[in-house]
Design a protein around this motif. Sequence first.
Motif, PDB file in Angstrom:
ATOM      1  N   PHE A  42       0.873  -1.175   0.000  1.00  0.00           N
ATOM      2  CA  PHE A  42       0.000   0.000   0.000  1.00  0.00           C
ATOM      3  C   PHE A  42       0.907   1.221   0.000  1.00  0.00           C
ATOM      4  CE2 PHE A  42      -3.633   2.496   1.960  1.00  0.00           C
ATOM      5  CZ  PHE A  42      -4.506   2.290   0.913  1.00  0.00           C
ATOM      6  N   ALA A  43       1.058   1.809  -1.173  1.00  0.00           N
ATOM      7  CA  ALA A  43       2.092   2.821  -1.378  1.00  0.00           C
ATOM      8  C   ALA A  43       1.500   4.220  -1.447  1.00  0.00           C
ATOM      9  CB  ALA A  43       2.857   2.515  -2.668  1.00  0.00           C
ATOM     10  N   ASP A  44       2.214   5.162  -0.850  1.00  0.00           N
ATOM     11  CA  ASP A  44       1.824   6.568  -0.859  1.00  0.00           C
ATOM     12  C   ASP A  44       2.124   7.144  -2.243  1.00  0.00           C
ATOM     13  OD1 ASP A  44       1.489   9.297  -0.484  1.00  0.00           O
ATOM     14  OD2 ASP A  44       2.387   9.304   1.514  1.00  0.00           O
ATOM     15  N   ALA A  45       1.081   7.563  -2.953  1.00  0.00           N
ATOM     16  CA  ALA A  45       1.223   8.074  -4.322  1.00  0.00           C
ATOM     17  C   ALA A  45       0.973   9.579  -4.390  1.00  0.00           C
ATOM     18  CB  ALA A  45       0.260   7.344  -5.250  1.00  0.00           C
ATOM     19  N   ARG A  46       1.002  10.254  -3.240  1.00  0.00           N
ATOM     20  CA  ARG A  46       0.632  11.674  -3.238  1.00  0.00           C
ATOM     21  C   ARG A  46       1.645  12.542  -3.977  1.00  0.00           C
ATOM     22  NH1 ARG A  46      -1.106  11.910   3.044  1.00  0.00           N
ATOM     23  NH2 ARG A  46       0.626  10.399   3.101  1.00  0.00           N
ATOM     24  N   LYS A  47       2.821  12.001  -4.244  1.00  0.00           N
ATOM     25  CA  LYS A  47       3.772  12.707  -5.090  1.00  0.00           C
ATOM     26  C   LYS A  47       3.234  12.832  -6.517  1.00  0.00           C
ATOM     27  CE  LYS A  47       8.480  12.233  -6.975  1.00  0.00           C
ATOM     28  NZ  LYS A  47       9.752  11.449  -6.919  1.00  0.00           N
ATOM     29  N   PHE A  48       2.373  11.910  -6.893  1.00  0.00           N
ATOM     30  CA  PHE A  48       1.886  11.849  -8.269  1.00  0.00           C
ATOM     31  C   PHE A  48       0.428  12.271  -8.439  1.00  0.00           C
ATOM     32  CE2 PHE A  48       5.044   8.411  -7.667  1.00  0.00           C
ATOM     33  CZ  PHE A  48       6.039   8.885  -8.512  1.00  0.00           C
ATOM     34  N   THR A  49      -0.367  12.198  -7.355  1.00  0.00           N
ATOM     35  CA  THR A  49      -1.800  12.427  -7.527  1.00  0.00           C
ATOM     36  C   THR A  49      -2.481  12.736  -6.209  1.00  0.00           C
ATOM     37  OG1 THR A  49      -3.828  11.485  -8.455  1.00  0.00           O
ATOM     38  CG2 THR A  49      -2.410   9.997  -7.203  1.00  0.00           C
ATOM     39  N   ASP A  50      -3.624  13.415  -6.302  1.00  0.00           N
ATOM     40  CA  ASP A  50      -4.509  13.546  -5.153  1.00  0.00           C
ATOM     41  C   ASP A  50      -5.858  12.877  -5.439  1.00  0.00           C
ATOM     42  OD1 ASP A  50      -5.609  15.290  -6.970  1.00  0.00           O
ATOM     43  OD2 ASP A  50      -5.410  17.084  -5.728  1.00  0.00           O
ATOM     44  N   ASP A  51      -5.895  12.116  -6.534  1.00  0.00           N
ATOM     45  CA  ASP A  51      -7.106  11.402  -6.940  1.00  0.00           C
ATOM     46  C   ASP A  51      -6.704   9.989  -7.353  1.00  0.00           C
ATOM     47  OD1 ASP A  51      -9.356  10.343  -8.209  1.00  0.00           O
ATOM     48  OD2 ASP A  51      -9.942  12.254  -9.117  1.00  0.00           O
ATOM     49  N   SER A  52      -6.742   9.066  -6.401  1.00  0.00           N
ATOM     50  CA  SER A  52      -6.216   7.722  -6.661  1.00  0.00           C
ATOM     51  C   SER A  52      -7.071   6.969  -7.681  1.00  0.00           C
ATOM     52  CB  SER A  52      -6.112   6.921  -5.361  1.00  0.00           C
ATOM     53  OG  SER A  52      -7.390   6.754  -4.758  1.00  0.00           O
ATOM     54  N   TYR A  53      -8.374   7.238  -7.710  1.00  0.00           N
ATOM     55  CA  TYR A  53      -9.254   6.572  -8.677  1.00  0.00           C
ATOM     56  C   TYR A  53      -8.853   6.967 -10.098  1.00  0.00           C
ATOM     57  CZ  TYR A  53     -13.587   5.082 -11.006  1.00  0.00           C
ATOM     58  OH  TYR A  53     -14.505   4.476 -11.823  1.00  0.00           O
ATOM     59  N   LYS A  54      -8.753   8.259 -10.326  1.00  0.00           N
ATOM     60  CA  LYS A  54      -8.366   8.754 -11.637  1.00  0.00           C
ATOM     61  C   LYS A  54      -6.971   8.265 -12.014  1.00  0.00           C
ATOM     62  CE  LYS A  54      -7.627  13.090 -14.156  1.00  0.00           C
ATOM     63  NZ  LYS A  54      -7.656  14.576 -14.061  1.00  0.00           N
ATOM     64  N   PHE A  55      -6.069   8.257 -11.047  1.00  0.00           N
ATOM     65  CA  PHE A  55      -4.685   7.853 -11.279  1.00  0.00           C
ATOM     66  C   PHE A  55      -4.613   6.386 -11.697  1.00  0.00           C
ATOM     67  CE2 PHE A  55      -0.548   6.312  -9.553  1.00  0.00           C
ATOM     68  CZ  PHE A  55       0.299   7.098 -10.327  1.00  0.00           C
ATOM     69  N   ALA A  56      -5.376   5.517 -11.032  1.00  0.00           N
ATOM     70  CA  ALA A  56      -5.335   4.085 -11.340  1.00  0.00           C
ATOM     71  C   ALA A  56      -5.778   3.818 -12.779  1.00  0.00           C
ATOM     72  CB  ALA A  56      -6.207   3.311 -10.357  1.00  0.00           C
ATOM     73  N   PHE A  57      -6.844   4.465 -13.213  1.00  0.00           N
ATOM     74  CA  PHE A  57      -7.311   4.243 -14.577  1.00  0.00           C
ATOM     75  C   PHE A  57      -6.393   4.926 -15.595  1.00  0.00           C
ATOM     76  CE2 PHE A  57     -11.130   2.872 -12.390  1.00  0.00           C
ATOM     77  CZ  PHE A  57     -11.525   1.803 -13.176  1.00  0.00           C
ATOM     78  N   GLU A  58      -5.779   6.028 -15.195  1.00  0.00           N
ATOM     79  CA  GLU A  58      -4.801   6.689 -16.066  1.00  0.00           C
ATOM     80  C   GLU A  58      -3.609   5.769 -16.310  1.00  0.00           C
ATOM     81  OE1 GLU A  58      -1.483  10.189 -15.503  1.00  0.00           O
ATOM     82  OE2 GLU A  58      -3.363  10.407 -14.414  1.00  0.00           O
ATOM     83  N   VAL A  59      -3.107   5.141 -15.249  1.00  0.00           N
ATOM     84  CA  VAL A  59      -1.989   4.218 -15.373  1.00  0.00           C
ATOM     85  C   VAL A  59      -2.388   3.015 -16.224  1.00  0.00           C
ATOM     86  CG1 VAL A  59      -0.556   2.577 -14.074  1.00  0.00           C
ATOM     87  CG2 VAL A  59      -0.815   4.932 -13.259  1.00  0.00           C
ATOM     88  N   LEU A  60      -3.604   2.508 -16.019  1.00  0.00           N
ATOM     89  CA  LEU A  60      -4.067   1.357 -16.794  1.00  0.00           C
ATOM     90  C   LEU A  60      -4.128   1.692 -18.289  1.00  0.00           C
ATOM     91  CD1 LEU A  60      -5.258  -1.491 -17.001  1.00  0.00           C
ATOM     92  CD2 LEU A  60      -7.502  -0.499 -16.503  1.00  0.00           C
ATOM     93  N   GLU A  61      -4.716   2.825 -18.610  1.00  0.00           N
ATOM     94  CA  GLU A  61      -4.915   3.179 -20.020  1.00  0.00           C
ATOM     95  C   GLU A  61      -3.608   3.534 -20.720  1.00  0.00           C
ATOM     96  OE1 GLU A  61      -7.677   2.848 -21.625  1.00  0.00           O
ATOM     97  OE2 GLU A  61      -9.051   2.515 -19.939  1.00  0.00           O
ATOM     98  N   ASN A  62      -2.657   4.114 -20.004  1.00  0.00           N
ATOM     99  CA  ASN A  62      -1.447   4.625 -20.639  1.00  0.00           C
ATOM    100  C   ASN A  62      -0.223   3.731 -20.457  1.00  0.00           C
ATOM    101  OD1 ASN A  62      -2.145   7.542 -21.651  1.00  0.00           O
ATOM    102  ND2 ASN A  62      -3.103   7.351 -19.637  1.00  0.00           N
ATOM    103  N   ALA A  63      -0.054   3.159 -19.264  1.00  0.00           N
ATOM    104  CA  ALA A  63       1.092   2.281 -19.012  1.00  0.00           C
ATOM    105  C   ALA A  63       0.717   0.810 -19.173  1.00  0.00           C
ATOM    106  CB  ALA A  63       1.652   2.526 -17.607  1.00  0.00           C
ATOM    107  N   HIS A  64      -0.594   0.535 -19.245  1.00  0.00           N
ATOM    108  CA  HIS A  64      -1.107  -0.837 -19.382  1.00  0.00           C
ATOM    109  C   HIS A  64      -0.698  -1.689 -18.181  1.00  0.00           C
ATOM    110  CE1 HIS A  64      -1.043  -0.009 -24.000  1.00  0.00           C
ATOM    111  NE2 HIS A  64      -1.995   0.661 -23.385  1.00  0.00           N
ATOM    112  N   VAL A  65      -0.823  -1.079 -16.994  1.00  0.00           N
ATOM    113  CA  VAL A  65      -0.547  -1.751 -15.725  1.00  0.00           C
ATOM    114  C   VAL A  65      -1.756  -1.550 -14.818  1.00  0.00           C
ATOM    115  CG1 VAL A  65       0.945  -1.869 -13.691  1.00  0.00           C
ATOM    116  CG2 VAL A  65       1.929  -1.364 -15.947  1.00  0.00           C
ATOM    117  N   GLY A  66      -2.296  -2.646 -14.310  1.00  0.00           N
ATOM    118  CA  GLY A  66      -3.434  -2.561 -13.407  1.00  0.00           C
ATOM    119  C   GLY A  66      -2.992  -2.379 -11.974  1.00  0.00           C
ATOM    120  N   ILE A  67      -3.489  -1.340 -11.305  1.00  0.00           N
ATOM    121  CA  ILE A  67      -3.255  -1.113  -9.882  1.00  0.00           C
ATOM    122  C   ILE A  67      -4.584  -0.730  -9.252  1.00  0.00           C
ATOM    123  CG2 ILE A  67      -0.835  -0.446 -10.155  1.00  0.00           C
ATOM    124  CD1 ILE A  67      -1.676   2.471  -9.951  1.00  0.00           C
TER     125      ILE A  67
END
Length: 382
Positions: free
Chosen positions: A316-341
């Motif tokens: 369970f990693a702190d991603a606040r360096k990258f985002t303040d919206d974890s829902y949006k961030f997860a789907f952004e990573v999925l669509e662009n990096a093709h990695v599911g988190i």
Amino acid sequence: MNEQLSKMTPFIVMEVLERAQQMQREGIDVIHLEVGEPDFDIPESVMKACQKAYEVGATHYTHSVGNADLRAEIATFYQREYGVTISPDRVLVTSGSSPAILMALMCLCSQGSEVLMSNPGYPCYKNFTLAVRANPVFVRLLTDGSFRYDIEDIRKKITPDTRALFFNSPMNPTGVLSPEEDFAAVASLGIPVISDEIYHGLVYGGKAHTMLEYTDNVFVINGFSKRFAMTGIRLGYMIAPEAYMRPLQILQQNLFICASSTAQKGALEALRNPQAMKDTERMRQEFDARRQYMVQRLRQIGFGIEVEPQGAFYVFADARKFTDDSYKFAFEVLENAHVGITPGVDFGTAGEGFVRFSYANSIENIKEGLVRLEQYLKNRKK
């Protein structure tokens, strides 16, 4: 429509998985770091025991509370593993751990009851509680990175309507293994505990304890999905106070009839056969190697991890360096990096700003997935 359904939330990790599966059908290669199930096959001896059950016709109803031999073996297992003595008469075998949780709440709660649970925590606890028309009451975990319960905060939230407290160690989503003093403190509160011990057997550098070591006022939830990689076979069990066994039996008879007869034969083999235990130990060692690699790489990429996970197969990693919206961030990573988190908000409001990574995938896929993630974040437009 039942008004309780409007209060329930979707299980977001499943929505990430379902979108990832759709992408795969479109020919896109996706690395799954969101899924919370072992990527190993069940032990060979367990598979053969299930096959034999079919061959000899052991495909009929069992006793509603479970096969007598299996219930006795579970009691023996808890004596061997934790040094606690329980009667097989307190064991109820279920079709996975989820029915066990639901039936425990049905026994304890009525409309308007309150059930304490952690924030962040396993999201289905809230929805199970709503299903029995009780009210979930959230206790924020300590913010020092340890993700432990604040016992004093729990005390403040206990009311005359409190009927139970969820306790989960090792924990989903954090991988935290609670220390003995937390077990003792929770047991001392004097309220029934629903102790979810499904990740026992997947512990690294520590020792898992059962709440039965500290109190009998507990509904222990466990099963074969995680430790024995039997997720699809759907077999769990509950160890309950003796006074609740007859009501639980009535619930089981009416709602679920009994657990799978063939799965129970496989579970009996899992507990009895030393080779099956050796197979699961090899799996645990592989998970540990993946855990260490993932923690190191995530820190290199820029994710915060104050306390390393000691159990389950999550970081369970702190991603606040990258985002303040974890829902949006997860789907952004999925669509662009093709990695599911999995977005941290799936596990409660206190999970916002975090993301959960699962290392229930091969080390090769984990390496590739984290390379993709790192490259995407380096090139990402903020």
